[in-house]
Design a protein around this motif. Structure first.
Motif, mmCIF file in Angstrom:
data_model
loop_
_atom_site.group_PDB
_atom_site.id
_atom_site.type_symbol
_atom_site.label_atom_id
_atom_site.label_comp_id
_atom_site.label_asym_id
_atom_site.label_seq_id
_atom_site.Cartn_x
_atom_site.Cartn_y
_atom_site.Cartn_z
ATOM 1 N N ARG A 108 48.993 43.129 46.536
ATOM 2 C CA ARG A 108 47.615 43.409 46.957
ATOM 3 C C ARG A 108 46.911 42.125 47.403
ATOM 4 N N VAL A 109 47.194 41.012 46.737
ATOM 5 C CA VAL A 109 46.601 39.732 47.140
ATOM 6 C C VAL A 109 47.055 39.381 48.554
ATOM 7 N N ASN A 110 48.335 39.534 48.832
ATOM 8 C CA ASN A 110 48.836 39.260 50.189
ATOM 9 C C ASN A 110 48.144 40.157 51.205
ATOM 10 N N GLU A 111 47.961 41.411 50.852
ATOM 11 C CA GLU A 111 47.302 42.341 51.764
ATOM 12 C C GLU A 111 45.837 41.958 51.968
ATOM 13 N N LEU A 112 45.159 41.561 50.894
ATOM 14 C CA LEU A 112 43.760 41.132 51.029
ATOM 15 C C LEU A 112 43.647 39.907 51.927
ATOM 16 N N ARG A 113 44.590 39.014 51.820
ATOM 17 C CA ARG A 113 44.570 37.829 52.683
ATOM 18 C C ARG A 113 44.741 38.227 54.147
ATOM 19 N N PHE A 114 45.591 39.208 54.401
ATOM 20 C CA PHE A 114 45.736 39.713 55.758
ATOM 21 C C PHE A 114 44.412 40.318 56.236
ATOM 22 N N TYR A 115 43.777 41.108 55.385
ATOM 23 C CA TYR A 115 42.497 41.717 55.766
ATOM 24 C C TYR A 115 41.440 40.654 56.043
ATOM 25 N N GLU A 116 41.478 39.557 55.300
ATOM 26 C CA GLU A 116 40.531 38.467 55.555
ATOM 27 C C GLU A 116 40.761 37.877 56.950
ATOM 28 N N LYS A 117 42.020 37.736 57.333
ATOM 29 C CA LYS A 117 42.317 37.240 58.681
ATOM 30 C C LYS A 117 41.815 38.218 59.735
ATOM 31 N N LEU A 118 41.978 39.504 59.476
ATOM 32 C CA LEU A 118 41.461 40.506 60.405
ATOM 33 C C LEU A 118 39.941 40.416 60.525
ATOM 34 N N ARG A 119 39.279 40.223 59.381
ATOM 35 C CA ARG A 119 37.813 40.111 59.402
ATOM 36 C C ARG A 119 37.382 38.952 60.289
ATOM 37 N N GLY B 229 36.316 25.920 40.615
ATOM 38 C CA GLY B 229 36.362 27.145 39.819
ATOM 39 C C GLY B 229 35.449 28.222 40.369
ATOM 40 N N TYR B 230 34.268 27.823 40.781
ATOM 41 C CA TYR B 230 33.316 28.786 41.345
ATOM 42 C C TYR B 230 33.880 29.412 42.619
ATOM 43 N N ARG B 231 34.400 28.574 43.504
ATOM 44 C CA ARG B 231 34.995 29.098 44.751
ATOM 45 C C ARG B 231 36.163 30.033 44.442
ATOM 46 N N THR B 232 36.979 29.653 43.482
ATOM 47 C CA THR B 232 38.150 30.455 43.129
ATOM 48 C C THR B 232 37.745 31.808 42.559
ATOM 49 N N LEU B 233 36.836 31.814 41.608
ATOM 50 C CA LEU B 233 36.478 33.056 40.928
ATOM 51 C C LEU B 233 35.568 33.952 41.763
ATOM 52 N N ARG B 234 34.859 33.383 42.689
ATOM 53 C CA ARG B 234 33.925 34.159 43.519
ATOM 54 C C ARG B 234 34.664 35.069 44.495
ATOM 55 N N HIS B 235 35.835 34.660 44.940
ATOM 56 C CA HIS B 235 36.575 35.426 45.941
ATOM 57 C C HIS B 235 37.676 36.246 45.282
ATOM 58 N N PRO B 236 37.715 37.538 45.587
ATOM 59 C CA PRO B 236 38.671 38.430 44.910
ATOM 60 C C PRO B 236 40.134 37.998 45.006
ATOM 61 N N ALA B 237 40.601 37.622 46.179
ATOM 62 C CA ALA B 237 42.021 37.266 46.306
ATOM 63 C C ALA B 237 42.357 36.034 45.477
ATOM 64 N N SER B 238 41.521 35.013 45.529
ATOM 65 C CA SER B 238 41.818 33.805 44.756
ATOM 66 C C SER B 238 41.611 34.041 43.259
ATOM 67 N N ARG B 239 40.661 34.919 42.894
ATOM 68 C CA ARG B 239 40.471 35.260 41.478
ATOM 69 C C ARG B 239 41.716 35.977 40.959
ATOM 70 N N ALA B 240 42.246 36.906 41.747
ATOM 71 C CA ALA B 240 43.463 37.613 41.347
ATOM 72 C C ALA B 240 44.625 36.634 41.231
ATOM 73 N N GLN B 241 44.742 35.735 42.189
ATOM 74 C CA GLN B 241 45.807 34.730 42.144
ATOM 75 C C GLN B 241 45.673 33.859 40.892
ATOM 76 N N CYS B 242 44.449 33.546 40.532
ATOM 77 C CA CYS B 242 44.181 32.764 39.322
ATOM 78 C C CYS B 242 44.694 33.506 38.085
ATOM 79 N N LEU B 243 44.402 34.798 37.997
ATOM 80 C CA LEU B 243 44.864 35.598 36.863
ATOM 81 C C LEU B 243 46.381 35.689 36.824
ATOM 82 N N ILE B 244 46.991 35.845 37.980
ATOM 83 C CA ILE B 244 48.451 35.904 38.052
ATOM 84 C C ILE B 244 49.030 34.586 37.546
#
Length: 176
Positions: A153-164, A63-78
């Motif tokens: 937006r979650v898909n886009e954030l995941r792409f940005y994470e790969k770029l990072r 839960g901590y890992r999920t909620l700490r990261h924006p993309a996974s937190r958004a996915q959780c809400l979805i």
């Protein structure tokens, strides 16, 4: 998103199910819960109690890992809203696809030229893009309840994470 035992991570940490959460509150709740359920605290208990402590500790960590990261937190809400959410096959805008190609070309060009300054500039631009996307996610989820826009937006954030990761790897190679 719920784990296999049906735990709502927002409930677990005493947080309202929103994208915009107080990360300090999450951290404090995590430390408190982990101190309570850590398996070492239950070493002298029955095997069943030890197993339960391990499961709870795992749920707290997940839960901590999920909620700490924006993309996974958004996915959780979805997921909590009963929507299918983001996946790799979700359609993205043609403009975003073009931007992906431009980002990759710029990274490759800077890497090929061993240009650390260009990579650092790309990293700064990327951080700005991520901040903008996170704000858009907060609006889509917390204000509009627009789960389709949020999934994109979650898909886009995941792409940005790969770029990072690509930029960081390129910078690390230049440093070594």
């Amino acid at each position: 998103m719920e784990n296999l035992s049906g735990t709502n991570y927002f409930d677990l940490f005493g947080l309202a199910p929103r994208f915009a959460i107080d990360l300090n509150s999450l951290e404090l709740s995590f430390r408190r819960l982990q101190a309570e359920v850590h398996p070492d605290r239950h070493a002298s208990h029955t095997e069943n109690e030890q197993r339960m402590a391990l499961q709870l500790s795992t749920a707290v960590n997940d839960g901590y890992r999920t909620l700490r990261h924006p993309a996974s937190r958004a996915q959780c809400l979805i997921g909590l809203a009963g929507k299918s959410g983001a996946d790799a096959s979700a359609a993205v805008a043609p403009a975003f696809l073009m931007a992906q190609m431009e980002w990759r070309e710029a990274i490759e060009e800077a890497r090929g030229a061993s240009n650390a300054a260009a990579l650092e500039a790309l990293s700064r631009r990327l951080r700005h893009k991520v901040v903008v996307h996170e704000k858009e996610l907060a609006v889509a989820l917390d204000e509009r309840g627009d789960f389709d826009a949020a999934a994109q937006r979650v898909n886009e954030l995941r792409f940005y994470e790969k770029l990072r990761v690509e930029i960081d790897d390129a910078l690390d190679r230049l440093d070594s």
